[in-house]
Motif scaffolding. Structure first.
Motif, PDB file in Angstrom:
ATOM      1  N   GLY A 185       1.481  -0.851  -0.128  1.00 48.12           N
ATOM      2  CA  GLY A 185       0.055   0.151  -0.429  1.00 48.12           C
ATOM      3  C   GLY A 185       0.780   1.057  -0.502  1.00 48.12           C
ATOM      4  O   GLY A 185       1.940   1.659  -0.299  1.00 48.12           O
ATOM      5  N   LEU A 186       0.471   2.143   1.007  1.00 45.42           N
ATOM      6  CA  LEU A 186       1.179   3.639   0.800  1.00 45.42           C
ATOM      7  C   LEU A 186       2.750   3.089   1.967  1.00 45.42           C
ATOM      8  O   LEU A 186       3.156   4.351   2.591  1.00 45.42           O
ATOM      9  CB  LEU A 186       0.883   4.223   1.531  1.00 45.42           C
ATOM     10  CG  LEU A 186      -0.913   5.455   0.550  1.00 45.42           C
ATOM     11  CD1 LEU A 186      -1.606   6.029   1.400  1.00 45.42           C
ATOM     12  CD2 LEU A 186       0.016   5.124  -0.946  1.00 45.42           C
ATOM     13  N   ASP A 211       1.469 -10.231  -6.933  1.00 42.49           N
ATOM     14  CA  ASP A 211       0.231 -10.930  -5.751  1.00 42.49           C
ATOM     15  C   ASP A 211       1.230 -11.432  -5.153  1.00 42.49           C
ATOM     16  O   ASP A 211       2.114 -12.264  -5.224  1.00 42.49           O
ATOM     17  CB  ASP A 211      -0.951 -11.468  -6.281  1.00 42.49           C
ATOM     18  CG  ASP A 211      -1.514 -12.059  -6.070  1.00 42.49           C
ATOM     19  OD1 ASP A 211      -1.660 -12.647  -4.589  1.00 42.49           O
ATOM     20  OD2 ASP A 211      -3.232 -11.619  -6.377  1.00 42.49           O
ATOM     21  N   PHE A 212       0.465 -10.941  -3.194  1.00 42.19           N
ATOM     22  CA  PHE A 212       2.140 -11.826  -2.731  1.00 42.19           C
ATOM     23  C   PHE A 212       1.112 -13.504  -2.788  1.00 42.19           C
ATOM     24  O   PHE A 212       2.076 -14.489  -2.486  1.00 42.19           O
ATOM     25  CB  PHE A 212       1.285 -11.602  -1.233  1.00 42.19           C
ATOM     26  CG  PHE A 212      -0.562 -11.272  -0.883  1.00 42.19           C
ATOM     27  CD1 PHE A 212      -0.897 -13.106  -0.488  1.00 42.19           C
ATOM     28  CD2 PHE A 212      -1.086 -10.199  -0.303  1.00 42.19           C
ATOM     29  CE1 PHE A 212      -2.213 -13.149   0.367  1.00 42.19           C
ATOM     30  CE2 PHE A 212      -2.766 -10.962  -0.444  1.00 42.19           C
ATOM     31  CZ  PHE A 212      -2.812 -11.364   0.333  1.00 42.19           C
ATOM     32  N   ARG A 213       0.224 -13.771  -3.395  1.00 40.46           N
ATOM     33  CA  ARG A 213       0.180 -15.232  -2.840  1.00 40.46           C
ATOM     34  C   ARG A 213       1.647 -16.064  -4.463  1.00 40.46           C
ATOM     35  O   ARG A 213       0.757 -17.301  -3.994  1.00 40.46           O
ATOM     36  CB  ARG A 213      -1.385 -15.709  -4.133  1.00 40.46           C
ATOM     37  CG  ARG A 213      -2.097 -15.687  -2.804  1.00 40.46           C
ATOM     38  CD  ARG A 213      -3.106 -15.352  -3.251  1.00 40.46           C
ATOM     39  NE  ARG A 213      -4.269 -14.318  -4.257  1.00 40.46           N
ATOM     40  CZ  ARG A 213      -5.570 -13.158  -4.593  1.00 40.46           C
ATOM     41  NH1 ARG A 213      -6.541 -14.360  -3.718  1.00 40.46           N
ATOM     42  NH2 ARG A 213      -5.473 -12.593  -5.258  1.00 40.46           N
ATOM     43  N   ASP A 222      -2.316  -6.543   4.922  1.00 43.69           N
ATOM     44  CA  ASP A 222      -2.738  -5.809   5.659  1.00 43.69           C
ATOM     45  C   ASP A 222      -3.529  -5.364   4.512  1.00 43.69           C
ATOM     46  O   ASP A 222      -3.662  -5.133   4.077  1.00 43.69           O
ATOM     47  CB  ASP A 222      -2.385  -4.700   5.657  1.00 43.69           C
ATOM     48  CG  ASP A 222      -2.978  -2.849   6.627  1.00 43.69           C
ATOM     49  OD1 ASP A 222      -3.788  -3.889   6.555  1.00 43.69           O
ATOM     50  OD2 ASP A 222      -2.885  -2.250   6.495  1.00 43.69           O
ATOM     51  N   LEU A 223      -4.618  -6.728   4.312  1.00 42.47           N
ATOM     52  CA  LEU A 223      -5.735  -6.970   3.463  1.00 42.47           C
ATOM     53  C   LEU A 223      -6.588  -5.461   2.822  1.00 42.47           C
ATOM     54  O   LEU A 223      -6.622  -5.145   4.042  1.00 42.47           O
ATOM     55  CB  LEU A 223      -5.917  -8.069   3.929  1.00 42.47           C
ATOM     56  CG  LEU A 223      -5.538  -9.264   3.827  1.00 42.47           C
ATOM     57  CD1 LEU A 223      -6.179 -10.292   4.863  1.00 42.47           C
ATOM     58  CD2 LEU A 223      -4.909  -9.938   2.332  1.00 42.47           C
TER      59      LEU A 223
HETATM   60  C1  SAM Z   1      -4.466  -1.695   3.419  1.00 45.15           C
HETATM   61  S1  SAM Z   1      -4.078  -1.622   1.796  1.00 45.15           S
HETATM   62  C2  SAM Z   1      -2.685  -1.568   2.766  1.00 45.15           C
HETATM   63  C3  SAM Z   1      -1.760  -0.231   3.685  1.00 45.15           C
HETATM   64  C4  SAM Z   1      -0.790  -0.676   4.571  1.00 45.15           C
HETATM   65  N1  SAM Z   1      -0.018  -1.599   4.985  1.00 45.15           N
HETATM   66  C5  SAM Z   1      -0.360   1.141   4.782  1.00 45.15           C
HETATM   67  O1  SAM Z   1       0.038   1.155   5.976  1.00 45.15           O
HETATM   68  O2  SAM Z   1      -0.159   2.223   4.023  1.00 45.15           O
HETATM   69  C6  SAM Z   1      -3.154  -3.043   1.268  1.00 45.15           C
HETATM   70  C7  SAM Z   1      -2.928  -2.905   0.011  1.00 45.15           C
HETATM   71  O3  SAM Z   1      -2.428  -4.328  -0.807  1.00 45.15           O
HETATM   72  C8  SAM Z   1      -2.994  -5.093  -1.713  1.00 45.15           C
HETATM   73  N2  SAM Z   1      -2.866  -6.337  -2.425  1.00 45.15           N
HETATM   74  C9  SAM Z   1      -4.632  -6.360  -1.796  1.00 45.15           C
HETATM   75  N3  SAM Z   1      -4.441  -7.712  -1.953  1.00 45.15           N
HETATM   76  C10 SAM Z   1      -2.760  -8.255  -2.645  1.00 45.15           C
HETATM   77  C11 SAM Z   1      -2.778  -8.688  -3.381  1.00 45.15           C
HETATM   78  N4  SAM Z   1      -3.296 -10.385  -2.987  1.00 45.15           N
HETATM   79  N5  SAM Z   1      -1.198  -9.242  -3.867  1.00 45.15           N
HETATM   80  C12 SAM Z   1      -0.533  -8.522  -3.434  1.00 45.15           C
HETATM   81  N6  SAM Z   1      -1.253  -6.527  -3.312  1.00 45.15           N
HETATM   82  C13 SAM Z   1      -2.538  -7.135  -2.676  1.00 45.15           C
HETATM   83  C14 SAM Z   1      -3.262  -3.546  -2.259  1.00 45.15           C
HETATM   84  O4  SAM Z   1      -3.240  -2.955  -3.415  1.00 45.15           O
HETATM   85  C15 SAM Z   1      -3.557  -2.556  -1.570  1.00 45.15           C
HETATM   86  O5  SAM Z   1      -1.995  -1.149  -2.039  1.00 45.15           O
END
Ligand code: SAM
Length: 306
Positions: A32-33, A79-81, A99-100
């Protein structure tokens, strides 16, 4: 600047459960950020980080925010998977964080189509390289499949009725904007705004987002794979934002913590660090209303489990 006031959810709680002051490698599956990752790297000069995000824009922003630590990070648009396809020094891993869901900057951008309260195209793809978006689902999926998605992923009561309304509307015109969809939902649910009541479109948008991004598919397998590879005392922490995800996390952790139900793999391999999920304090919720539904669960690999 994107997300200048970004506040990571359950930051101290997650870092404590990861015991992120230890030297070593940390994996952030959902950069994310980079709120959590940046704090890990800032507070711990002996931390290295491997990070994933499937959203190109998020990754670019994370990269920018983590630039002071560029010699300690490795970032992937993936993708984290797909974590097992990346060459990770597993014996050196101290903690893995997920952090989904979506980040605030995705939600706040009307062009991404995640928010029912902003007018924009029905996109909802985190990875914009993929073909399937929300408009295509509404256009192409058979009515019973739409009903199933609204029921299973949105826990929406009039799921069949909404699917019928969509099927009948799309015979006349393409449903391509967030506002069009919101209006159909309001009509089907006979929505009258009331203080404290959640807009039914929130459930419908959640359901479509889960389907577009296959958010539940393979989550349990991913957690199992990480648990399998974590070295002794390695931690895994997951923050989820809806009950469907939390259920997968809870069951996967519970199974790995119970020797007799561990898929025949013998002794329990992890300790549950959170018997009950950690939730934000009232103070955090008042600072950041998006933390409202967050639940954090964490586990630690046994020293004899490796
Ligand atoms: C809730 S945000 C994370 C925020 C981060 N922890 C922060 O504090 O800045 C979730 C991020 O995960 C990414 N995301 C969601 N599912 C994902 C996946 N299966 N694989 C990779 N990235 C994923 C989204 O694009 C998003 O940017």
């Amino acid at each position: 600047m994107i997300g200048r006031d970004h506040i990571p959810v359950l930051l101290e709680e997650a870092l404590n459960l990861l015991d992120a002051a230890r030297p070593g490698l940390y994996v952030d599956g959902t950069l994310g950020l980079a709120g959590h990752s940046r704090e890990i790297l800032k507070r711990n000069s002996k931390a290295r980080l491997v990070g994933f995000d499937k959203d190109e824009a998020a990754l670019a922003e994370a990269q920018r925010r983590l630039s002071p630590y560029e010699n300690r990070i490795e970032l992937y648009q993936a993708d984290f998977r797909r974590i097992l396809e990346v060459d990770i020094d597993w014996p050196g891993v101290r903690g893995v964080l997920l952090d989904l869901g979506m980040s605030s900057f995705q939600l706040d951008d009307p062009l991404r189509g995640f928010s029912h309260s902003l007018d924009g195209p029905l996109d909802m793809r985190m990875d914009r390289r993929q073909h399937l978006d929300a408009a295509r689902i509404l256009d192409k999926y058979p009515e019973p499949k739409l009903a199933e998605i609204f029921r299973n992923y949105g826990e929406l009561r009039p799921a069949a009725k909404l699917a019928r309304a969509i099927a009948s509307r799309r015979r006349m015109t393409k449903i391509e904007s967030t506002v069009q969809l919101r209006e159909i939902v309001e009509d089907v649910c006979r929505w009258i705004p009331q203080k404290g009541k959640i807009h039914p479109a929130a459930k419908v948008f959640q359901a479509l987002r889960i389907e577009v991004n296959e958010e539940l598919a393979g989550l349990g397998d991913f957690l199992d794979a990480v648990i399998d590879r974590l070295p002794a005392d390695g931690r895994l922490a997951v923050i989820s934002f809806h009950s469907l995800e939390d259920r997968v996390v809870k069951h996967t952790f519970a199974r790995a913590a119970r020797p007799e139900q561990n898929g025949g793999r013998g002794a329990a391999v992890i300790d549950l660090l959170t018997k009950h999920p950690v939730i934000p304090t009232d103070e955090e919720i008042s600072r950041n209303s998006r933390s409202r539904s967050a639940k954090l669960r964490a586990v630690r690999k046994h020293s004899h489990g490796t």
